[in-house]
Design an enzyme around this catalytic site. Structure first.
Site, PDB file in Angstrom:
ATOM      1  N   TYR A 157      60.774  -9.301  70.050  1.00 14.14           N
ATOM      2  CA  TYR A 157      60.062  -8.182  70.688  1.00 14.14           C
ATOM      3  C   TYR A 157      59.908  -7.011  69.724  1.00 14.14           C
ATOM      4  O   TYR A 157      58.840  -6.436  69.585  1.00 14.14           O
ATOM      5  CB  TYR A 157      60.828  -7.739  71.937  1.00 14.14           C
ATOM      6  CG  TYR A 157      60.078  -6.707  72.755  1.00 14.14           C
ATOM      7  CD1 TYR A 157      59.277  -7.105  73.829  1.00 14.14           C
ATOM      8  CD2 TYR A 157      60.160  -5.352  72.447  1.00 14.14           C
ATOM      9  CE1 TYR A 157      58.573  -6.166  74.567  1.00 14.14           C
ATOM     10  CE2 TYR A 157      59.454  -4.413  73.185  1.00 14.14           C
ATOM     11  CZ  TYR A 157      58.661  -4.822  74.243  1.00 14.14           C
ATOM     12  OH  TYR A 157      57.973  -3.898  74.971  1.00 14.14           O
ATOM     13  N   PHE A 162      29.026   0.065  67.134  1.00 16.51           N
ATOM     14  CA  PHE A 162      28.904  -1.235  67.793  1.00 16.51           C
ATOM     15  C   PHE A 162      28.988  -0.999  69.307  1.00 16.51           C
ATOM     16  O   PHE A 162      29.513   0.018  69.746  1.00 16.51           O
ATOM     17  CB  PHE A 162      30.024  -2.176  67.313  1.00 16.51           C
ATOM     18  CG  PHE A 162      29.963  -3.513  67.990  1.00 16.51           C
ATOM     19  CD1 PHE A 162      28.884  -4.361  67.779  1.00 16.51           C
ATOM     20  CD2 PHE A 162      30.954  -3.916  68.872  1.00 16.51           C
ATOM     21  CE1 PHE A 162      28.796  -5.587  68.444  1.00 16.51           C
ATOM     22  CE2 PHE A 162      30.877  -5.141  69.520  1.00 16.51           C
ATOM     23  CZ  PHE A 162      29.799  -5.976  69.307  1.00 16.51           C
ATOM     24  N   ASP A 163      28.487  -1.937  70.131  1.00 24.30           N
ATOM     25  CA  ASP A 163      28.373  -1.613  71.565  1.00 24.30           C
ATOM     26  C   ASP A 163      29.703  -1.336  72.268  1.00 24.30           C
ATOM     27  O   ASP A 163      29.780  -0.432  73.095  1.00 24.30           O
ATOM     28  CB  ASP A 163      27.479  -2.603  72.338  1.00 24.30           C
ATOM     29  CG  ASP A 163      27.842  -4.050  72.145  1.00 24.30           C
ATOM     30  OD1 ASP A 163      28.849  -4.308  71.462  1.00 24.30           O
ATOM     31  OD2 ASP A 163      27.135  -4.923  72.660  1.00 24.30           O
ATOM     32  N   ASP A 178      34.803   1.269  60.568  1.00 21.50           N
ATOM     33  CA  ASP A 178      34.923   0.139  61.487  1.00 21.50           C
ATOM     34  C   ASP A 178      34.761  -1.073  60.573  1.00 21.50           C
ATOM     35  O   ASP A 178      33.650  -1.445  60.218  1.00 21.50           O
ATOM     36  CB  ASP A 178      33.828   0.209  62.558  1.00 21.50           C
ATOM     37  CG  ASP A 178      33.875  -0.992  63.492  1.00 21.50           C
ATOM     38  OD1 ASP A 178      34.577  -1.971  63.166  1.00 21.50           O
ATOM     39  OD2 ASP A 178      33.203  -0.966  64.539  1.00 21.50           O
ATOM     40  N   ALA A 193      35.462  -4.394  60.516  1.00 28.07           N
ATOM     41  CA  ALA A 193      35.513  -5.791  60.953  1.00 28.07           C
ATOM     42  C   ALA A 193      35.015  -6.749  59.868  1.00 28.07           C
ATOM     43  O   ALA A 193      35.531  -7.853  59.711  1.00 28.07           O
ATOM     44  CB  ALA A 193      34.687  -5.967  62.231  1.00 28.07           C
ATOM     45  N   LYS A 214      37.048 -11.128  62.868  1.00 26.12           N
ATOM     46  CA  LYS A 214      35.940 -11.409  61.946  1.00 26.12           C
ATOM     47  C   LYS A 214      36.500 -11.747  60.560  1.00 26.12           C
ATOM     48  O   LYS A 214      36.922 -12.851  60.333  1.00 26.12           O
ATOM     49  CB  LYS A 214      34.987 -10.208  61.887  1.00 26.12           C
ATOM     50  CG  LYS A 214      34.080 -10.077  63.111  1.00 26.12           C
ATOM     51  CD  LYS A 214      34.755  -9.433  64.275  1.00 26.12           C
ATOM     52  CE  LYS A 214      33.807  -9.088  65.392  1.00 26.12           C
ATOM     53  NZ  LYS A 214      34.523  -8.570  66.566  1.00 26.12           N
ATOM     54  N   HIS A 264      24.083  -7.955  80.372  1.00 25.40           N
ATOM     55  CA  HIS A 264      23.782  -9.215  79.673  1.00 25.40           C
ATOM     56  C   HIS A 264      24.819 -10.298  79.916  1.00 25.40           C
ATOM     57  O   HIS A 264      24.518 -11.480  79.827  1.00 25.40           O
ATOM     58  CB  HIS A 264      23.570  -8.978  78.168  1.00 25.40           C
ATOM     59  CG  HIS A 264      24.762  -8.425  77.448  1.00 25.40           C
ATOM     60  ND1 HIS A 264      25.250  -7.167  77.693  1.00 25.40           N
ATOM     61  CD2 HIS A 264      25.558  -8.958  76.498  1.00 25.40           C
ATOM     62  CE1 HIS A 264      26.298  -6.958  76.913  1.00 25.40           C
ATOM     63  NE2 HIS A 264      26.505  -8.021  76.184  1.00 25.40           N
TER      64      HIS A 264
HETATM   65  N1  F0G Z   1      33.236  -3.391  65.790  1.00 23.86           N
HETATM   66  C1  F0G Z   1      32.318  -4.271  65.353  1.00 23.86           C
HETATM   67  C2  F0G Z   1      31.443  -3.915  64.192  1.00 23.86           C
HETATM   68  C3  F0G Z   1      32.171  -5.500  66.007  1.00 23.86           C
HETATM   69  O1  F0G Z   1      31.244  -6.356  65.590  1.00 23.86           O
HETATM   70  C4  F0G Z   1      33.004  -5.793  67.113  1.00 23.86           C
HETATM   71  C5  F0G Z   1      32.868  -7.066  67.837  1.00 23.86           C
HETATM   72  C6  F0G Z   1      33.952  -4.850  67.515  1.00 23.86           C
HETATM   73  C7  F0G Z   1      34.040  -3.656  66.817  1.00 23.86           C
HETATM   74  C8  F0G Z   1      34.866  -5.081  68.677  1.00 23.86           C
HETATM   75  O2  F0G Z   1      35.857  -5.960  68.347  1.00 23.86           O
HETATM   76  O3  F0G Z   1      35.476  -7.935  69.826  1.00 23.86           O
HETATM   77  O4  F0G Z   1      37.630  -7.589  68.623  1.00 23.86           O
HETATM   78  O5  F0G Z   1      37.050  -6.138  70.525  1.00 23.86           O
HETATM   79  N2  F0G Z   1      31.890  -7.845  67.713  1.00 23.86           N
HETATM   80  C9  F0G Z   1      31.718  -9.149  68.322  1.00 23.86           C
HETATM   81  C10 F0G Z   1      30.337  -9.669  68.005  1.00 23.86           C
HETATM   82  C11 F0G Z   1      32.035  -9.209  69.764  1.00 23.86           C
HETATM   83  O6  F0G Z   1      29.970 -10.737  68.565  1.00 23.86           O
HETATM   84  O7  F0G Z   1      29.634  -9.088  67.193  1.00 23.86           O
HETATM   85  P1  F0G Z   1      36.527  -6.958  69.406  1.00 23.86           P
END
Ligand code: F0G
Length: 460
Positions: free
Chosen positions: A75, A127-128, A218, A220, A261, A452
């Site tokens: 833990y 990102f969304d 960010d 990723a 990613k 979506h």
């Molecule tokens: N930032 C970026 C640039 C991303 O592409 C994503 C996720 C996230 C943050 C959020 O991360 O999914 O680990 O919570 N992108 C995926 C996609 C979902 O299909 O592009 P997460």
């Protein structure tokens, strides 16, 4: 890199395989009907080639699986955490490391600390999920990509850049003290997986430091971005990608990462930074919902997989193969007459569905229609980035066409081979020939949130 041959090969051999989901056309017609023409409702076992996302879908290496068996599930203070922390410190140079279960948890925690009403977050593109978390905190999210980013025809090396002049204007207009953060998304997922140049990052960093605005990456897809810099930006050809990445992190004050990613992990993420006051608050928030500070919602084995993945992704033979194989898909599609966002991105190809299916009324979901046709004809799963995803509405609640109407083919890492990609191109060639026969869709049911994922549609 002295490979010296035209053919870029997959720099791995395959030890463990999974069967693909073969179905007949008749079965796919039924499956799609039952899924209400929403590809998120299709079972993965009914998909042949899954280009829905590159997130959490990587093939892990033998070294990662080995590290997972050594995972320490204690833990508090697990060995796995220290492996994870060391890997992130070694990569980024930041002093504070906070594990989270995925990228959006990092976003939520960060904005619960720094966000709030009357504040702004500015980005090359949020990102969304980032935008959603920024807005959930009451903060306004402002995107200022370079103007060329929306010109899908133009081939430029760094269409992920931020518009520097617009940033300066924005700061003047809103006041630096009201801007709680600047986020550079590397690569810029929302606008074609395009990279950010070091030059742009330096300029943004300079402006942020002058105005006391914290700058976060960010990150990723940081390694893909760093390799693009190596390939395309003057002065970086001879520099190891690890050093390029370090230079990127040094220009910022911190980073959030979805490790699903570029860390080749199936789950995980982190926040890393130097601000110990924010880190303290983040850890307090973490323990409420994610877990103790040395696991943050992850199993010890996940932390180990990420630690190994963050090193593996810096292998330049891998990165060369990665970017070239995505480009191969993009070139193949162009050759058979499919318009894409130019140039090809790092993690995927974005098809300009509005242009490709120009006979379909923009109100009738051209991109989603193409997503459905790809599945019907070839069992291929892609994702709509258009009016269904971004769904602006009119006064009556009807969904309106947005700025973009794209289909993203996101390529999972180390999963598919060149023949899979050749097959996808062949399916597109057939679609291109008969594209006038593709009809639009209409909405049957469209919930207001996350439309979506849950919308129900039907063919016209
Ligand atoms: N930032 C970026 C640039 C991303 O592409 C994503 C996720 C996230 C943050 C959020 O991360 O999914 O680990 O919570 N992108 C995926 C996609 C979902 O299909 O592009 P997460």
């Amino acid at each position: 890199m002295n490979w010296g041959w035209k053919t870029i090969i997959e720099p791995f051999k395959i030890k463990s395989v999974e069967p693909l989901g073969f179905t007949t056309r008749q079965e796919r017609e039924r499956i799609l009907r039952e899924a209400h023409y929403n590809i998120f409702n299709v079972k993965a076992e009914h998909v042949l080639i899954d280009f829905l996302t590159d997130s959490g879908t990587s093939a892990m290496s033998a070294a990662q699986w080995g590290a997972m068996m050594n995972g320490d599930e204690s833990y508090a203070g697990a060995r796995s955490y220290y492996n994870f922390e060391n890997a992130i410190k070694d990569l980024t140079g930041y002093r504070e490391v906070i594990p989270v279960h995925q990228g959006r948890a990092a976003e939520r925690i960060l904005f619960e600390i720094i966000g709030g009403r009357g504040k702004y977050s500015v980005s090359n593109s949020h990102f969304d999920t980032t935008r959603a978390n920024v807005e959930a905190s009451g903060t306004v999210a402002e995107d200022i990509p370079v103007k060329e980013a929306l010109d899908f025809e133009k081939t430029l090396p760094f269409k992920g850049d931020m518009d520097i002049k617009a940033l300066e204007k924005f700061i003047k207009r809103k006041g630096a003290k009201n801007i709680c953060i600047c986020i550079m998304t590397v690569t810029n997922n929302s606008l074609g997986g395009q990279p950010v140049s070091m030059k742009n990052l330096k300029a943004v960093s300079g402006i942020c430091r002058k105005n006391n605005i914290p700058l976060f990456l960010d990150c990723a897809r940081f390694a893909e971005n760093a390799y693009f810099i190596k390939l395309r930006e003057k002065g970086y050809a001879g520099m190891p990608v690890k050093n390029i990445a370090r230079e990127m992190f040094e220009l910022a004050d911190g980073a959030m990462m979805s490790a699903k990613k570029d860390a080749f992990a199936n789950m995980g993420g982190f926040i890393a930074m130097n601000n110990s006051e924010w880190a303290q608050k983040a850890r307090q928030n973490l323990i409420l919902t994610e877990g103790f500070r040395t696991y943050g919602g992850l199993a010890g084995r996940d932390l180990d997989a990420i630690a190994v993945g963050l090193k593996e992704v810096l292998d330049e033979k891998y990165l060369q193969y990665r970017l070239r194989s995505t480009e191969y898909l993009g070139r193949g599609l162009k050759k058979v007459g499919v318009p894409i966002v130019n140039p090809p991105g790092g993690h995927g190809i974005y098809v300009n569905a509005q242009k490709f299916l120009s006979h379909i009324n923009p109100l009738h979901f051209p991109a989603q229609s193409l997503v459905c046709e790809l599945y019907l004809l070839g069992g291929i799963r892609a994702v709509e980035i258009g009016m269904l995803m971004f769904g602006r509405r009119d006064g009556r609640g009807n969904i309106l066409p947005g700025e973009v109407e794209l289909v993203r083919l996101a390529v999972p890492r180390r999963v598919y081979t060149q023949s899979h990609v050749d097959y996808v191109i062949e399916v597109f060639a057939r679609i291109a020939k008969n594209r006038k026969n593709i009809k639009g869709l209409k909405i049957v049911e469209a919930p207001k949130v996350l439309t979506h994922f849950t919308a129900k549609l039907a063919p016209l």
